[in-house]
Design a protein around this motif. Sequence first.
Motif, PDB file in Angstrom:
ATOM      1  N   THR A 191       0.830  -1.208   0.000  1.00  0.00           N
ATOM      2  CA  THR A 191       0.000   0.000   0.000  1.00  0.00           C
ATOM      3  C   THR A 191       0.864   1.256   0.000  1.00  0.00           C
ATOM      4  OG1 THR A 191      -1.731  -1.183   1.197  1.00  0.00           O
ATOM      5  CG2 THR A 191      -1.835   1.210   1.228  1.00  0.00           C
ATOM      6  N   VAL A 192       1.930   1.255   0.808  1.00  0.00           N
ATOM      7  CA  VAL A 192       2.829   2.407   0.854  1.00  0.00           C
ATOM      8  C   VAL A 192       3.486   2.629  -0.498  1.00  0.00           C
ATOM      9  CG1 VAL A 192       4.999   3.256   1.847  1.00  0.00           C
ATOM     10  CG2 VAL A 192       3.245   2.280   3.332  1.00  0.00           C
ATOM     11  N   VAL A 193       3.985   1.541  -1.099  1.00  0.00           N
ATOM     12  CA  VAL A 193       4.625   1.663  -2.410  1.00  0.00           C
ATOM     13  C   VAL A 193       3.635   2.189  -3.453  1.00  0.00           C
ATOM     14  CG1 VAL A 193       5.710   0.375  -4.284  1.00  0.00           C
ATOM     15  CG2 VAL A 193       6.352  -0.089  -1.918  1.00  0.00           C
ATOM     16  N   GLY A 194       2.433   1.616  -3.443  1.00  0.00           N
ATOM     17  CA  GLY A 194       1.429   2.068  -4.407  1.00  0.00           C
ATOM     18  C   GLY A 194       1.036   3.520  -4.188  1.00  0.00           C
ATOM     19  N   THR A 195       0.911   3.939  -2.922  1.00  0.00           N
ATOM     20  CA  THR A 195       0.538   5.321  -2.615  1.00  0.00           C
ATOM     21  C   THR A 195       1.610   6.297  -3.071  1.00  0.00           C
ATOM     22  OG1 THR A 195      -0.700   4.522  -0.688  1.00  0.00           O
ATOM     23  CG2 THR A 195      -0.178   6.862  -0.761  1.00  0.00           C
ATOM     24  N   ILE A 196       2.874   5.921  -2.897  1.00  0.00           N
ATOM     25  CA  ILE A 196       3.977   6.801  -3.309  1.00  0.00           C
ATOM     26  C   ILE A 196       3.986   6.985  -4.817  1.00  0.00           C
ATOM     27  CG2 ILE A 196       6.493   6.939  -3.459  1.00  0.00           C
ATOM     28  CD1 ILE A 196       6.598   5.693  -0.668  1.00  0.00           C
ATOM     29  N   PHE A 197       3.694   5.941  -5.554  1.00  0.00           N
ATOM     30  CA  PHE A 197       3.774   6.018  -7.007  1.00  0.00           C
ATOM     31  C   PHE A 197       2.531   6.639  -7.645  1.00  0.00           C
ATOM     32  CE2 PHE A 197       7.341   3.183  -6.563  1.00  0.00           C
ATOM     33  CZ  PHE A 197       8.151   3.518  -7.636  1.00  0.00           C
ATOM     34  N   ILE A 198       1.473   6.863  -6.886  1.00  0.00           N
ATOM     35  CA  ILE A 198       0.270   7.471  -7.469  1.00  0.00           C
ATOM     36  C   ILE A 198       0.538   8.888  -7.990  1.00  0.00           C
ATOM     37  CG2 ILE A 198      -2.003   8.418  -6.863  1.00  0.00           C
ATOM     38  CD1 ILE A 198      -2.501   5.898  -5.231  1.00  0.00           C
ATOM     39  N   PRO A 199       1.116   9.801  -7.181  1.00  0.00           N
ATOM     40  CA  PRO A 199       1.377  11.149  -7.754  1.00  0.00           C
ATOM     41  C   PRO A 199       2.428  11.135  -8.862  1.00  0.00           C
ATOM     42  CG  PRO A 199       2.348  10.941  -5.563  1.00  0.00           C
ATOM     43  CD  PRO A 199       1.484   9.740  -5.773  1.00  0.00           C
ATOM     44  N   ILE A 200       3.422  10.230  -8.752  1.00  0.00           N
ATOM     45  CA  ILE A 200       4.422  10.139  -9.817  1.00  0.00           C
ATOM     46  C   ILE A 200       3.769   9.687 -11.111  1.00  0.00           C
ATOM     47  CG2 ILE A 200       6.539   8.964 -10.513  1.00  0.00           C
ATOM     48  CD1 ILE A 200       7.312   8.764  -7.594  1.00  0.00           C
ATOM     49  N   THR A 201       2.848   8.729 -10.993  1.00  0.00           N
ATOM     50  CA  THR A 201       2.116   8.268 -12.168  1.00  0.00           C
ATOM     51  C   THR A 201       1.277   9.397 -12.766  1.00  0.00           C
ATOM     52  OG1 THR A 201       2.009   6.055 -11.187  1.00  0.00           O
ATOM     53  CG2 THR A 201       0.503   6.521 -13.010  1.00  0.00           C
ATOM     54  N   PHE A 202       0.721  10.234 -11.878  1.00  0.00           N
ATOM     55  CA  PHE A 202      -0.069  11.376 -12.349  1.00  0.00           C
ATOM     56  C   PHE A 202       0.796  12.343 -13.154  1.00  0.00           C
ATOM     57  CE2 PHE A 202      -1.285  15.811 -11.557  1.00  0.00           C
ATOM     58  CZ  PHE A 202      -2.505  15.835 -12.182  1.00  0.00           C
ATOM     59  N   LEU A 203       1.982  12.666 -12.602  1.00  0.00           N
ATOM     60  CA  LEU A 203       2.878  13.569 -13.310  1.00  0.00           C
ATOM     61  C   LEU A 203       3.313  12.982 -14.656  1.00  0.00           C
ATOM     62  CD1 LEU A 203       5.148  14.804 -10.363  1.00  0.00           C
ATOM     63  CD2 LEU A 203       3.345  16.089 -11.534  1.00  0.00           C
ATOM     64  N   ALA A 204       3.672  11.677 -14.637  1.00  0.00           N
ATOM     65  CA  ALA A 204       4.088  11.045 -15.891  1.00  0.00           C
ATOM     66  C   ALA A 204       2.942  11.010 -16.891  1.00  0.00           C
ATOM     67  CB  ALA A 204       4.585   9.623 -15.606  1.00  0.00           C
ATOM     68  N   GLY A 205       1.724  10.845 -16.404  1.00  0.00           N
ATOM     69  CA  GLY A 205       0.585  10.830 -17.313  1.00  0.00           C
ATOM     70  C   GLY A 205       0.322  12.188 -17.928  1.00  0.00           C
ATOM     71  N   VAL A 206       0.488  13.235 -17.113  1.00  0.00           N
ATOM     72  CA  VAL A 206       0.244  14.580 -17.641  1.00  0.00           C
ATOM     73  C   VAL A 206       1.224  14.922 -18.751  1.00  0.00           C
ATOM     74  CG1 VAL A 206       0.330  17.050 -17.088  1.00  0.00           C
ATOM     75  CG2 VAL A 206      -0.880  15.455 -15.582  1.00  0.00           C
ATOM     76  N   TYR A 207       2.514  14.683 -18.481  1.00  0.00           N
ATOM     77  CA  TYR A 207       3.522  15.063 -19.471  1.00  0.00           C
ATOM     78  C   TYR A 207       3.701  13.997 -20.554  1.00  0.00           C
ATOM     79  CZ  TYR A 207       4.722  19.033 -16.606  1.00  0.00           C
ATOM     80  OH  TYR A 207       4.669  20.206 -15.919  1.00  0.00           O
ATOM     81  N   GLY A 208       2.960  12.952 -20.461  1.00  0.00           N
ATOM     82  CA  GLY A 208       3.010  11.948 -21.529  1.00  0.00           C
ATOM     83  C   GLY A 208       1.893  12.110 -22.530  1.00  0.00           C
ATOM     84  N   MET A 209       1.021  13.138 -22.333  1.00  0.00           N
ATOM     85  CA  MET A 209      -0.080  13.362 -23.272  1.00  0.00           C
ATOM     86  C   MET A 209       0.430  14.010 -24.567  1.00  0.00           C
ATOM     87  SD  MET A 209      -3.244  14.517 -20.800  1.00  0.00           S
ATOM     88  CE  MET A 209      -2.361  15.908 -20.111  1.00  0.00           C
ATOM     89  N   ASN A 210      -0.226  13.711 -25.641  1.00  0.00           N
ATOM     90  CA  ASN A 210       0.203  14.157 -26.970  1.00  0.00           C
ATOM     91  C   ASN A 210      -0.393  15.527 -27.346  1.00  0.00           C
ATOM     92  OD1 ASN A 210       1.728  11.813 -27.413  1.00  0.00           O
ATOM     93  ND2 ASN A 210      -0.130  10.696 -28.039  1.00  0.00           N
ATOM     94  N   PHE A 211      -0.211  16.524 -26.471  1.00  0.00           N
ATOM     95  CA  PHE A 211      -0.629  17.882 -26.800  1.00  0.00           C
ATOM     96  C   PHE A 211       0.548  18.624 -27.444  1.00  0.00           C
ATOM     97  CE2 PHE A 211      -3.593  17.094 -23.186  1.00  0.00           C
ATOM     98  CZ  PHE A 211      -4.762  17.138 -23.933  1.00  0.00           C
ATOM     99  N   ARG A 212       0.254  19.422 -28.433  1.00  0.00           N
ATOM    100  CA  ARG A 212       1.321  20.148 -29.127  1.00  0.00           C
ATOM    101  C   ARG A 212       1.737  21.399 -28.370  1.00  0.00           C
ATOM    102  NH1 ARG A 212       0.009  20.979 -35.332  1.00  0.00           N
ATOM    103  NH2 ARG A 212       2.166  21.758 -35.165  1.00  0.00           N
ATOM    104  N   HIS A 213       0.800  22.042 -27.705  1.00  0.00           N
ATOM    105  CA  HIS A 213       1.115  23.306 -27.034  1.00  0.00           C
ATOM    106  C   HIS A 213       1.284  23.075 -25.536  1.00  0.00           C
ATOM    107  CE1 HIS A 213       0.262  25.412 -30.764  1.00  0.00           C
ATOM    108  NE2 HIS A 213      -0.897  24.755 -30.853  1.00  0.00           N
ATOM    109  N   PRO A 252       4.205  24.336 -23.084  1.00  0.00           N
ATOM    110  CA  PRO A 252       5.450  25.121 -23.074  1.00  0.00           C
ATOM    111  C   PRO A 252       6.578  24.448 -22.303  1.00  0.00           C
ATOM    112  CG  PRO A 252       3.767  26.170 -21.726  1.00  0.00           C
ATOM    113  CD  PRO A 252       3.069  25.080 -22.500  1.00  0.00           C
ATOM    114  N   GLU A 253       6.252  23.639 -21.255  1.00  0.00           N
ATOM    115  CA  GLU A 253       7.309  23.018 -20.465  1.00  0.00           C
ATOM    116  C   GLU A 253       8.136  22.019 -21.274  1.00  0.00           C
ATOM    117  OE1 GLU A 253       4.150  23.025 -19.698  1.00  0.00           O
ATOM    118  OE2 GLU A 253       3.821  23.925 -17.723  1.00  0.00           O
ATOM    119  N   LEU A 254       7.498  21.429 -22.280  1.00  0.00           N
ATOM    120  CA  LEU A 254       8.201  20.400 -23.047  1.00  0.00           C
ATOM    121  C   LEU A 254       9.332  20.980 -23.897  1.00  0.00           C
ATOM    122  CD1 LEU A 254       5.203  18.202 -24.267  1.00  0.00           C
ATOM    123  CD2 LEU A 254       6.726  17.816 -22.330  1.00  0.00           C
ATOM    124  N   GLU A 255       9.255  22.283 -24.199  1.00  0.00           N
ATOM    125  CA  GLU A 255      10.273  22.888 -25.037  1.00  0.00           C
ATOM    126  C   GLU A 255      11.459  23.408 -24.233  1.00  0.00           C
ATOM    127  OE1 GLU A 255      10.089  22.730 -28.223  1.00  0.00           O
ATOM    128  OE2 GLU A 255       8.076  21.832 -28.222  1.00  0.00           O
TER     129      GLU A 255
END
Length: 322
Positions: free
Chosen positions: A262-284, A286-289
Amino acid sequence: VREVDDVPAFLAEHRPEWSAVRWIDVGGLSDLGVVEALARKYHLHPLAVEDVLHVGQRPKCEAYPAQGEYQARLFVIARVLGLAGGALAEEQVSFFVGHNTVLTFRERGSAELWGPVRHRLEAAGARVREHDASYLLYTLLDAIVDRWFPLLEEIGDRLEQLEDEVLENPTRDAVARVHAIRRELLVLRRAAWPMREVIGSLQREPHECLSEATRTYLRDVHDHIVQVIEMIEAYREVAASVQETFMTATSNRMNEVMKVLTVVGTIFIPITFLAGVYGMNFRHMPELEAAWTYPLFWILCVAVSGGMLLWMRRRGWVQGPK
């Protein structure tokens, strides 16, 4: 004490004049001719003989008065328990007690059963040599009950070892051995409680083949069988406690595993959220550039994970290093 090979010749003999009590012990019931020959010679009741041959009887005591061709006999059935090859072994022993004769029929030919009694008979000045046939019955019953104490001590040692093993490293093999001990204790209990009734009946109910002196000595056997029953009940409680300890230890271990997951899964939840946000295929985005985006992403992941671990530790959900 002598072994008899020629049964018909032995049965043709009468009890020697120098012998006050004659004890005939039959080891094994495979030869029905021997049992039937003894039943005819000593006029044993056919119902009692039937109980002798049908092994697995419950310990009991029955008085057969003199009636017609049948002589007065005291009939007793007992259960003998011991270890054979590491497993609990049980057999039936039947007793016919007359005024001057004692007949014993053992289910199997276990010669070591009467070893202590024979040593006492061979000793000069032994008390058993000075009393009647009923005193010999007391001596034989006492020898049967005394065999249970080493057996119970061995079971107690096994329970102590299993208790330590369950506390240190609970395994399925350990709980299986606990179940085996509980089954053995159940067999002992089924034999001990009726045996207590048999001894109590011999003490209470008078019989012409049972002397008053023997009834007094039977108190000692009664005390021993009560002690045996108390030990059985105590070990049954210990075995149940060991089984509960196993279940508790297994549950605690499972809880610890689930807690870590449970602790391991809880820790990786926000990391997964961040990776999901920046893994989306939006063109605009600004952070990606920007050149600093990738290191910032890892700094955020480490900061979020560390902050969550610190928060969980302060709440007491995670134990720190000792």
